[in-house]
Design an enzyme around this catalytic site. Structure first.
Site, PDB file in Angstrom:
ATOM      1  N   LYS A   6      32.869  31.400  28.007  1.00 37.16           N
ATOM      2  CA  LYS A   6      33.142  33.050  28.571  1.00 37.16           C
ATOM      3  C   LYS A   6      34.427  33.493  28.435  1.00 37.16           C
ATOM      4  O   LYS A   6      34.847  34.351  27.842  1.00 37.16           O
ATOM      5  CB  LYS A   6      32.134  33.383  29.681  1.00 37.16           C
ATOM      6  CG  LYS A   6      32.600  34.577  30.471  1.00 37.16           C
ATOM      7  CD  LYS A   6      31.735  34.711  31.459  1.00 37.16           C
ATOM      8  CE  LYS A   6      32.380  34.307  32.930  1.00 37.16           C
ATOM      9  NZ  LYS A   6      33.461  35.273  33.314  1.00 37.16           N
ATOM     10  N   ASN A   7      35.200  32.648  29.419  1.00 37.44           N
ATOM     11  CA  ASN A   7      36.241  33.047  29.737  1.00 37.44           C
ATOM     12  C   ASN A   7      37.725  33.133  28.425  1.00 37.44           C
ATOM     13  O   ASN A   7      38.604  33.657  28.878  1.00 37.44           O
ATOM     14  CB  ASN A   7      36.942  32.215  31.069  1.00 37.44           C
ATOM     15  CG  ASN A   7      36.405  32.788  32.108  1.00 37.44           C
ATOM     16  OD1 ASN A   7      35.469  33.675  32.359  1.00 37.44           O
ATOM     17  ND2 ASN A   7      36.558  32.239  33.346  1.00 37.44           N
ATOM     18  N   CYS A  21      35.534  43.878  44.085  1.00 34.72           N
ATOM     19  CA  CYS A  21      34.724  42.846  43.472  1.00 34.72           C
ATOM     20  C   CYS A  21      34.105  41.962  44.563  1.00 34.72           C
ATOM     21  O   CYS A  21      34.636  41.651  45.514  1.00 34.72           O
ATOM     22  CB  CYS A  21      35.774  41.906  42.496  1.00 34.72           C
ATOM     23  SG  CYS A  21      34.698  40.632  41.956  1.00 34.72           S
ATOM     24  N   ARG A  25      40.980  40.128  44.624  1.00 37.22           N
ATOM     25  CA  ARG A  25      41.401  40.031  43.144  1.00 37.22           C
ATOM     26  C   ARG A  25      42.202  41.167  42.642  1.00 37.22           C
ATOM     27  O   ARG A  25      42.039  42.198  41.801  1.00 37.22           O
ATOM     28  CB  ARG A  25      40.084  40.082  42.328  1.00 37.22           C
ATOM     29  CG  ARG A  25      39.068  39.069  42.472  1.00 37.22           C
ATOM     30  CD  ARG A  25      38.069  38.973  41.412  1.00 37.22           C
ATOM     31  NE  ARG A  25      38.581  38.128  40.490  1.00 37.22           N
ATOM     32  CZ  ARG A  25      37.468  37.520  39.568  1.00 37.22           C
ATOM     33  NH1 ARG A  25      36.155  37.700  39.735  1.00 37.22           N
ATOM     34  NH2 ARG A  25      37.748  36.694  38.589  1.00 37.22           N
ATOM     35  N   ILE A  65      45.764  43.184  41.255  1.00 35.95           N
ATOM     36  CA  ILE A  65      46.424  42.960  39.923  1.00 35.95           C
ATOM     37  C   ILE A  65      48.053  43.246  39.790  1.00 35.95           C
ATOM     38  O   ILE A  65      48.662  43.468  38.852  1.00 35.95           O
ATOM     39  CB  ILE A  65      45.936  43.849  38.874  1.00 35.95           C
ATOM     40  CG1 ILE A  65      45.703  45.169  39.289  1.00 35.95           C
ATOM     41  CG2 ILE A  65      44.368  43.314  38.452  1.00 35.95           C
ATOM     42  CD1 ILE A  65      45.566  46.288  38.281  1.00 35.95           C
ATOM     43  N   ASP A  66      48.570  42.810  41.116  1.00 41.59           N
ATOM     44  CA  ASP A  66      49.948  43.192  41.245  1.00 41.59           C
ATOM     45  C   ASP A  66      50.656  42.436  40.240  1.00 41.59           C
ATOM     46  O   ASP A  66      51.931  42.841  39.664  1.00 41.59           O
ATOM     47  CB  ASP A  66      50.455  42.918  42.438  1.00 41.59           C
ATOM     48  CG  ASP A  66      50.109  41.775  43.082  1.00 41.59           C
ATOM     49  OD1 ASP A  66      48.767  41.216  42.986  1.00 41.59           O
ATOM     50  OD2 ASP A  66      50.889  40.759  43.725  1.00 41.59           O
ATOM     51  N   ASP A 104      35.321  27.963  39.616  1.00 44.63           N
ATOM     52  CA  ASP A 104      34.129  28.247  39.047  1.00 44.63           C
ATOM     53  C   ASP A 104      33.212  27.171  39.320  1.00 44.63           C
ATOM     54  O   ASP A 104      31.645  27.469  39.300  1.00 44.63           O
ATOM     55  CB  ASP A 104      34.094  28.618  37.797  1.00 44.63           C
ATOM     56  CG  ASP A 104      35.122  29.903  37.557  1.00 44.63           C
ATOM     57  OD1 ASP A 104      34.614  31.033  37.159  1.00 44.63           O
ATOM     58  OD2 ASP A 104      36.382  29.812  37.700  1.00 44.63           O
ATOM     59  N   ARG A 138      25.697  37.442  33.342  1.00 42.75           N
ATOM     60  CA  ARG A 138      26.734  37.668  32.776  1.00 42.75           C
ATOM     61  C   ARG A 138      27.465  36.627  32.217  1.00 42.75           C
ATOM     62  O   ARG A 138      28.251  36.690  31.151  1.00 42.75           O
ATOM     63  CB  ARG A 138      27.703  37.911  33.935  1.00 42.75           C
ATOM     64  CG  ARG A 138      27.250  39.467  34.691  1.00 42.75           C
ATOM     65  CD  ARG A 138      28.284  39.773  35.776  1.00 42.75           C
ATOM     66  NE  ARG A 138      29.621  39.535  35.410  1.00 42.75           N
ATOM     67  CZ  ARG A 138      30.633  39.458  35.988  1.00 42.75           C
ATOM     68  NH1 ARG A 138      30.568  39.389  37.441  1.00 42.75           N
ATOM     69  NH2 ARG A 138      31.723  39.093  35.597  1.00 42.75           N
TER      70      ARG A 138
END
Ligand code: UD1
Length: 430
Positions: A23-24, A118, A123, A125-126, A306, A398
């Site tokens: 997936k990733n 989330c 999470r 995003i800086d 994960d 997902r």
């Protein structure tokens, strides 16, 4: 009401299962296909809702996406792309932020909805933003959107504060088409990043240091579309290994890359499983007594966050006490309350969990709080006495293709019940 899994626990899993593409990796390769000046064909793409969401995102950006076979996706970015990724899609999947780098490289601008809250942590995003600024992009954040513009991207030296997977990938994609050389230090080293870099090089990029924490990218003028096979999913592999171990089963996993799971395999051996690796196959035989182990999640090649939830489920039935430390995401213990409803004895304090093993779990209705927490509850249900119902399994869909069918093939008693059929979750793309 959504669908649910009903699991009657206690069956030992045995047999073979083929692992899907990662997936990733698939999600990022789909975004990277936007950089090409022709069509890209990706094979071994898992049929999961996150891939469908990414297909919707890149279609919305103006690319065409079509399925040649169930696991082969053709992406044609065409000549004109739009710069805006809307909230209704980004909110479904935070990984949509990965289109930021390719859009800046192709169009010199990108407007991406801020990913909402989330459920596995803040999470941020800086690091994506700071890195792209160093390549010449300017950012404005407001009204729920991130607006980025760059007259041109120019190579630079970037040192990440932390080896973030998503930031490394966004920077890698932006740097492939920047003027001059970019050096990304403290880059993440996950196998999915090496897959992305190998794919980009086949498209014509010049990336050196693949697999290391220093990536050197020499910008090129154009990238071409190619055909490429996605690497196997190491997290799906780990999930089935744990499912085999927790049921004291005997499972053979095919189409895997065992080197991507070295630490996971060694922890399973410490727990008492018997593991044999043969080329691209892994065979696991479980053991009657699960030994306790301690583990801490870390960026690759450390223990993957994960799989932390899956190991927690396994260790909940160990003969003794284990400690798990979660260093990557602060909220990845959310499923613990649900697991404790099945009789486990787990206490969490900040980033630590103390797991006092219990002799048995008992089936109960539980809710999947997120993708990997949900998978852990399913695996716990396979070993629990009686019936476990896992609700909110859209989270699980997902990231897992046909999880219940694969488990049924191994002898598990699991079925999907509920109004929605899974196929209606999966948008069929013509
Ligand atoms: C990816 C994976 C996810 C995996 C994770 C870590 C995808 C789609 N998802 O997520 O399954 O669990 O890697 O292996 O590939 N952070 C910041 N600032 C940033 C970026 C990240 O503070 O700019 C923090 C995050 O909040 C998190 C940590 O860094 O606590 C790790 O995040 P990152 O490695 O970026 O993970 P993702 O790419 O989101």
């Amino acid at each position: 009401m959504g669908s649910k899994f009903v699991i009657r626990g206690g069956k030992k899993l045995s047999g073979k299962v083929r692992i899907c593409g990662a997936k990733n990796s698939a999600l990022k390769l789909m975004a990277a296909a936007l950089l090409a000046d022709g069509p890209t064909i990706l094979t071994n793409v898992p049929l999961i809702t996150d891939v469908m969401t990414m297909a919707a995102v890149i279609e919305r950006l103006g690319a065409s996406v079509s399925y040649e076979t169930p696991d082969t996706v053709k992406i044609n970015p065409g000549y004109s792309l739009y710069a805006e990724a809307p909230y209704e899609l980004v909110s479904q999947m935070r990984a949509s932020i990965i289109v930021l780098g390719p859009l800046l490289a192709r169009l010199g601008r990108a407007r991406v909805a801020m990913p909402g809250g989330c459920n596995i942590g803040s999470r941020k995003i800086d690091m994506h933003i700071r890195g792209l600024e160093l390549l010449g992009a300017r950012f404005e954040v407001g009204h729920g959107f991130i607006d980025a513009t760059a007259e041109k991207l120019v190579g630079n030296k970037i040192t990440l504060d932390f080896p973030s997977v998503g930031a490394t990938e966004n920077l890698l994609m932006a740097a492939t088409c920047a003027e001059g050389t970019t050096i990304i230090s403290n880059a993440a080293r996950e196998p999915e990043i090496a897959d992305l870099a190998t794919f980009l090089n086949q498209m014509g990029a010049q990336i050196e240091g693949i697999g290391s924490s220093t990536l050197q990218v020499t910008g090129v003028k154009r990238l071409k579309g190619v055909e490429y096979k996605v690497i196997p999913d190491r997290i799906e592999t780990g999930t089935f290994l744990v499912a085999g171990a927790i049921t004291n089963g005997d499972v053979l996993l095919e189409d895997v890359v065992p080197e991507h799971l070295e630490l996971v395999i060694s922890k399973l051996i410490d727990i008492g499983a018997d593991i044999k690796v043969d080329g691209n196959k892994i065979r696991l035989k479980g053991c009657r007594k699960i030994k306790p182990v301690d583990l801490a999640t870390l960026p690759y090649p450390g223990f993957p966050t994960d799989l932390q939830t899956l190991f927690m489920a396994l260790l909940s039935m160990a003969d003794g006490t284990s400690i798990i430390t979660e260093n990557i995401f602060e909220n990845r213990f959310m499923f613990v309350n649900e697991l404790n409803r099945m009789g486990s004895d787990i206490r969490t304090e900040g980033r630590h969990a103390v797991i006092q093993g219990v002799p048995k779990l008992t089936g109960a209705p539980v809710k999947a709080p997120d993708l990997r927490g949900g998978a852990a509850l399913v695996v716990a249900g396979l070993a629990a006495e009686g019936v476990t119902e896992v609700l909110d399994i859209y989270h699980i869909d997902r990231g897992y293709q046909n999880l219940e069918h694969k488990l049924q093939m191994l002898g598990a008693d699991i079925e999907r019940l509920g109004a929605e059929e899974r196929s209606s979750n999966l948008r069929v793309i013509k």
